[in-house]
Write a protein that holds these residues in place. Structure first.
Motif, PDB file in Angstrom:
ATOM      1  N   ALA A 195       5.278   9.945   7.335  1.00 57.73           N
ATOM      2  CA  ALA A 195       3.840   9.679   7.196  1.00 57.73           C
ATOM      3  C   ALA A 195       3.621   8.369   6.424  1.00 57.73           C
ATOM      4  N   PRO A 196       2.467   7.717   6.581  1.00 64.13           N
ATOM      5  CA  PRO A 196       1.327   8.162   7.371  1.00 64.13           C
ATOM      6  C   PRO A 196       1.635   8.189   8.874  1.00 64.13           C
ATOM      7  N   HIS A 221      14.254   3.131   1.369  1.00 68.05           N
ATOM      8  CA  HIS A 221      13.233   3.969   0.731  1.00 68.05           C
ATOM      9  C   HIS A 221      13.973   5.243   0.302  1.00 68.05           C
ATOM     10  N   PRO A 278       0.807  -1.222   0.000  1.00 61.50           N
ATOM     11  CA  PRO A 278       0.000   0.000   0.000  1.00 61.50           C
ATOM     12  C   PRO A 278       0.843   1.278   0.000  1.00 61.50           C
ATOM     13  N   SER A 279       0.311   2.330  -0.573  1.00 65.13           N
ATOM     14  CA  SER A 279       1.005   3.624  -0.598  1.00 65.13           C
ATOM     15  C   SER A 279       0.017   4.708  -0.979  1.00 65.13           C
ATOM     16  N   THR A 280       0.157   5.857  -0.375  1.00 62.86           N
ATOM     17  CA  THR A 280      -0.593   7.040  -0.837  1.00 62.86           C
ATOM     18  C   THR A 280       0.398   8.072  -1.359  1.00 62.86           C
ATOM     19  N   ARG A 281       1.251   8.570  -0.446  1.00 63.01           N
ATOM     20  CA  ARG A 281       2.192   9.645  -0.804  1.00 63.01           C
ATOM     21  C   ARG A 281       3.124   9.283  -1.951  1.00 63.01           C
TER      22      ARG A 281
HETATM   23  N1   CP Z   1       6.118   7.964   3.308  1.00 61.35           N
HETATM   24  C1   CP Z   1       5.568   6.981   2.548  1.00 61.35           C
HETATM   25  O1   CP Z   1       6.252   6.146   1.942  1.00 61.35           O
HETATM   26  O2   CP Z   1       4.201   7.050   2.503  1.00 61.35           O
HETATM   27  P1   CP Z   1       3.269   6.046   1.660  1.00 61.35           P
HETATM   28  O3   CP Z   1       3.431   4.680   2.265  1.00 61.35           O
HETATM   29  O4   CP Z   1       1.876   6.618   1.781  1.00 61.35           O
HETATM   30  O5   CP Z   1       3.772   6.045   0.243  1.00 61.35           O
END
Ligand code: CP
Length: 298
Positions: free
Chosen positions: A256-257, A132, A51-54
């Motif tokens: 975040a999140p 990351h 999962p990921s948003t940003r």
């Molecule tokens: N900071 C980060 O990687 O957020 P997501 O998991 O929403 O991509």
């Protein structure tokens, strides 16, 4: 020949500076570069198996701002579901003309393996608890906006360090610039090979120029070191009552999140010294620079 981005350790300081400068250029010129067709014939896939948003959205926005053709891989509708391997799936996309694959996955060391076997360029968008790199680059970009001199800065990384790919990528990047690391959080969640000073959270915040809070990665651990969110918040969280320790020039970061009320109270997330949403915005400019480098090479 494109340039893979698998980890921050492999980046030279010259490459990091180039990415930062290019990100700054994209940010400064965002209005008249918004419809650039610069990379119109380049095909990029966002291949997210976690999962990921940003990260996913900022990569897509970055790719579209560069004019790339963007294809978001849908793993549930793919032949991965029929048992096709990751290698065969990416080999297929490569054969169809994908130039760059932005990949997030839970397996560690898979990206290195794939990068040796495939000719498409790979960008790591989060690999297990290993790395990351674009998060660390956008964190560094954000830090550089507030501090002219990076060498000697006190950077406190507080929370679940053991399961955090963000912590490792930041550690590997910031180490190249001579920062002083302070670590805080449950001792069981520290990492032995990180050099720095372990302090109680109050002292870590007191000494920090940059406070980098981390989420507890519940999805990456079996051991339960924490009996409740309330206990974690009171022992290790950046609570409102700990705000008195924060230096007036210090900044607060979090990838975040955020688990509001666990590692951070609401008032800290929204505090004027918190740069969490600025980090998120900066992710677009950094990822434009990273995708461009992935397409063009050095
Ligand atoms: N900071 C980060 O990687 O957020 P997501 O998991 O929403 O991509």
């Amino acid at each position: 020949m494109g340039r893979n981005l698998l980890c921050t350790e492999e980046l030279t300081t010259q490459e990091i500076e180039d990415i930062i400068l290019r990100a700054q250029f994209f940010q400064n010129n965002k209005d008249h570069l918004s419809s650039t067709q610069l990379y119109k014939n380049k095909f990029v896939t966002n291949f997210f198996l976690e999962p990921s948003t940003r990260t996913r959205f900022s990569f897509e926005i970055a790719e579209k701002r560069l004019g790339c053709e963007v294809i978001n891989f849908q793993s549930n509708d793919s032949s991965l579901k029929k048992g096709e391997s990751l290698y065969d799936t990416l080999k297929t996309l490569e054969a169809q003309g994908i130039d760059v694959a932005v990949i997030r996955l839970c397996e560690e060391d898979m990206l290195e393996y794939l990068s040796k076997k495939l000719s498409l360029t790979i960008v790591n968008a989060g690999e297990g608890k290993k790395e990351h790199p674009t998060q660390a680059l956008l964190d560094f970009y954000t830090i550089k906006k507030y501090f002219k001199e990076i060498k000697g800065l006190n950077v406190a990384i507080i929370g679940d360090i053991a399961h955090s790919r963000v912590a490792r990528s930041n550690y590997n990047l910031l180490k190249k610039y001579g920062v002083n690391f302070i670590f805080g959080g449950p001792k069981e969640l520290m990492v032995e090979d990180f050099e720095g000073t372990y302090l109680p959270v109050d002292d870590a915040i007191k000494q920090a120029d940059v406070v980098m809070m981390l989420r507890i990665q519940f999805e990456r651990q079996n051991n339960n070191y924490i009996s409740s969110n309330e206990e974690y918040n009171s022992k290790y969280g950046f609570t409102e009552s700990r705000l008195k320790h924060l230096q007036s020039h210090a900044i607060i970061l979090h990838p975040a999140p955020v688990n509001r009320g666990v590692e951070m109270d609401d008032v800290i997330v929204e505090h004027k010294q918190s740069k969490i949403f600025e980090q998120t915005s900066n992710g677009v400019w950094i990822r434009m620079a990273v995708i461009e480098k992935a397409i063009r090479g050095n």
